[in-house]
Every structure is written in C-alpha cells, then in structure tokens.
Design an enzyme around this catalytic site. Structure first.
Site, PDB file in Angstrom:
ATOM      1  N   ASP A 107      31.377  34.084  35.776  1.00 34.01           N
ATOM      2  CA  ASP A 107      30.561  33.121  35.332  1.00 34.01           C
ATOM      3  C   ASP A 107      29.204  33.891  34.831  1.00 34.01           C
ATOM      4  O   ASP A 107      28.144  33.392  34.700  1.00 34.01           O
ATOM      5  CB  ASP A 107      29.876  32.089  36.199  1.00 34.01           C
ATOM      6  CG  ASP A 107      29.666  32.749  37.543  1.00 34.01           C
ATOM      7  OD1 ASP A 107      29.873  33.703  37.897  1.00 34.01           O
ATOM      8  OD2 ASP A 107      28.858  31.758  38.198  1.00 34.01           O
ATOM      9  N   GLU A 108      29.086  35.145  34.882  1.00 30.90           N
ATOM     10  CA  GLU A 108      28.290  35.959  34.249  1.00 30.90           C
ATOM     11  C   GLU A 108      28.568  37.496  33.549  1.00 30.90           C
ATOM     12  O   GLU A 108      29.573  37.932  34.016  1.00 30.90           O
ATOM     13  CB  GLU A 108      27.068  36.293  35.262  1.00 30.90           C
ATOM     14  CG  GLU A 108      27.758  37.042  36.748  1.00 30.90           C
ATOM     15  CD  GLU A 108      26.640  37.084  37.559  1.00 30.90           C
ATOM     16  OE1 GLU A 108      25.482  37.411  37.387  1.00 30.90           O
ATOM     17  OE2 GLU A 108      26.982  36.939  38.637  1.00 30.90           O
TER      18      GLU A 108
END
Length: 360
Positions: A107-108
């Site tokens: 997610d990043e």
C-alpha cells in the site's frame, strides 16, 4: 564542481488500505468502524478503518483491546489475494510516471520523478494526477508527500491524511522536521520515543541540538540516521525492486513474563503481528528466527530452516513455540520476544531503518 538540483521524490500511501478495500467491496461496511483481522481472543488487528481509528483502534493491536475500545467494531477476515491485485493496479499507474518506483509494501511506494516524463511541470502536479488516477481506477484514496528526499516525503504523506497532499520544498525541509515530535520519525517506535523523552528529546529541534557523540552514546547504530534526519537530510536513492531480506515483529512487554502459559500467549500475538506483515509484503520464506531478551537484557536467538517455505500462520507460530519451549522454564523474566522470517521470495521494503520494537 556543479551542484546537482534537488531530487523530486513522491511518497504514495494508500489510506487505510485493507479496510478501505473491504468498505469499497461491501457497501454495508461503509461509514462503520472496521478492523481487518481476527476477532478471536488471541487475534490481532491487521488494519483499521478511519472510523475505527477514532476510537483508538490501531494495527497490531490485540483484538480484545480493540473491542473494548470500540464495542461496535466489525471484524473482516483479510483477503490478501484481493489486496495484491489492487496493489498491482496501483503499481501499474505509478510506472507510467517513472521507472524509479520503490514499493515498501502493498500500500505504499516511493517514486523519483526528477525527470518529468509526462511533462506535467512539477512534482506536485504529478502527485495530484497520480492520486486522481488511483481514485478513478480503484475507487480508493491515496495520500501523497512530495519533497526532495525520501525521509521528508514519507513524513509529508502522513501530514494531511486521509486523501491529502503535502509538499515540502528544500527551503522548508529542516524547519518542517524541527517542528515534528520525534515519535513521527520513521524508525522511532514507542520504546525509543520514551527513551528520548527521558533525555529531554521531544521534537526534531531537540534532536538537532544533540551532537553526534551524544547520539552515538545513547542510540549506537541509529545515531547517524537520527543525526541526519534531524537536519532534514537523507541521501538514499529510490531503488526499484529492492529485495526483501527478512520480515517479522518483536514486542517489548510492560512487565517481564515467566510463566509458560503467558509466554505462549505472548508469542502467539507476536506471530500474529509478524504474519500480518509477511502477508502484507507477499513474502514467503523458509528460515524462522526466534529472538528472546531476558530481564537483564541478555539476548539470545534460535533459528530453524525447513525444506520448503512456511505455508501459513499456524505452521509459522507452531515452529516459533518449538524454538521457545526448550528454553523454559526461565529463572528470570523475559522482556522481549520476536519472530523473523528470512530466506524469502517476495516483495520489497524500505531499508532506511529497521522497525524498532513496540511496547506490548
């Protein structure tokens, strides 16, 4: 000698990623406090929606604690295959803007957009377009930090969450860092933050006032990182597809543990937290290492390598207990337990600083 222009780094961070995917896919969950994980007595929260965070529910929190803080909390079992598929969509978008994409987890990611591939004119405009495309293609929101290095870009992405954008130019970097509490610094967990508090270090400005010798005395291998971070300095490049060498979790207990039953329960919680990170990175490995620290700070490790890979949380946790149980009973208490998986075949991660222990 020519001075190179500052780099242009973007840190993209999806907002409450796992929980947001679940709320997107199930309209009945929208607007409700949601935890991804297990509601069982020894379960752990892998991710929490923003509605749940208002009650103090956080990732890696025991599920029993989360339910006490938020009795209306809805638990949803994680669907890592879906999260990986959405993550692949997002990564494809990022690669339209630069080949220099360094994923940290599902997610990043960091992007180096010093070269304006799409002719948008600025890193801010690039970040805005990326966020708009993520929303249009996935139905999810992302926050972004834009700055001249990875350290500040990551701090900036958290500044205006959720669904926010923060730009920190070089002239404002040191001042931005100086005003932040040191607990916001990547790599400074609760235990280290508490130690800094005892030393009178509460903000980036306090940390910047410390010379390198002082930091080396109190923080040893982390001293150089902390010294540079306090000044807004970070020379690390964005490194695409950096191999992940290990992933795990460790916990420092509020009081020393000695009884086998309480150590087994504590180890289960460590295994839950470690396996959540393993799944988050999409990693699989064959070597499990147990870390144990006694009350007198003596630290030992035990490891075992299997022929294949650990297939699931149950086998991972059970092997951890097989490594710990021969060391029991203990004559003195145990203050820390950790489990780490290595020999991996998986995703990539940021290597600025290993995550420091969290208090349990």
């Amino acid at each position: 000698m020519a001075v190179l222009p500052p780099r242009k780094i973007i840190h993209i961070d999806m907002d409450a990623f796992y929980a947001s995917v679940e709320q997107r896919d199930d309209p009945a969950l929208r607007g409700r406090p949601v935890a991804v994980g297990s509601a069982q007595a020894r379960g752990v929260v892998a991710a929490a929606s923003y509605e749940a965070r208002k009650f103090g529910v956080r990732s890696a929190m025991p599920s029993s604690t989360a339910l006490r803080r938020c009795p209306e909390l809805v638990f949803v079992w994680p669907r890592f295959d879906v999260y990986r598929a959405v993550s692949s969509q997002i990564r494809a978008i990022l690669l339209d803007y630069t080949d220099l994409v360094e994923p940290l987890s599902l997610d990043e990611a960091y992007l180096d957009v010093s070269e304006d591939r799409r002719g948008l004119g600025s890193a801010r405009a690039t970040a805005e377009e990326i966020r708009a495309r993520i929303r249009a293609d996935t139905g999810l929101t992302a926050s972004a930090g834009v700055s001249y290095n990875k350290f500040i870009a990551k701090l900036a992405s958290d500044q205006n969450k959720p669904d926010g954008l923060c730009v920190i130019p070089p002239a404002k970097g040191p001042g931005f860092v100086a005003a932040l509490p040191v607990s916001r610094f990547h790599g400074v967990g609760p235990v280290t933050a508490a130690k800094m508090e005892r030393l009178g270090i509460r903000t980036g400005a306090d940390l910047r006032a410390c010379d390198l010798a002082f930091l080396q005395q109190h923080f040893r291998s982390s001293a150089d990182y902390l010294y540079g971070a306090a000044r807004g300095e970070d020379g690390r490049p964005v490194r695409p597809d950096r191999p992940l060498k290990s992933v795990g979790a460790e916990r420092t207990f509020d009081s020393d543990l000695a009884r086998p039953a309480e150590l087994r329960a504590a180890l289960d919680r460590v295994a839950d937290a470690a396996w959540a990170r393993i799944e988050r990175h999409g990693a699989r490995g064959r070597t499990l290492t147990l870390k144990l620290r006694y009350a007198d700070f003596r630290t030992i490790t035990r490891a075992r390598t299997i022929a294949g890979v650990f297939p699931d949380r149950a086998s991972f946790g059970e092997e951890g207990w097989h490594l710990l149980s021969p060391l029991l009973p203990v004559k003195q208490g145990i203050r820390l337990l950790g489990l780490t998986l290595s020999g991996l075949h998986g995703e990539t991660e940021d290597a600025l600083q290993p995550p420091l222990p969290l208090a349990l």
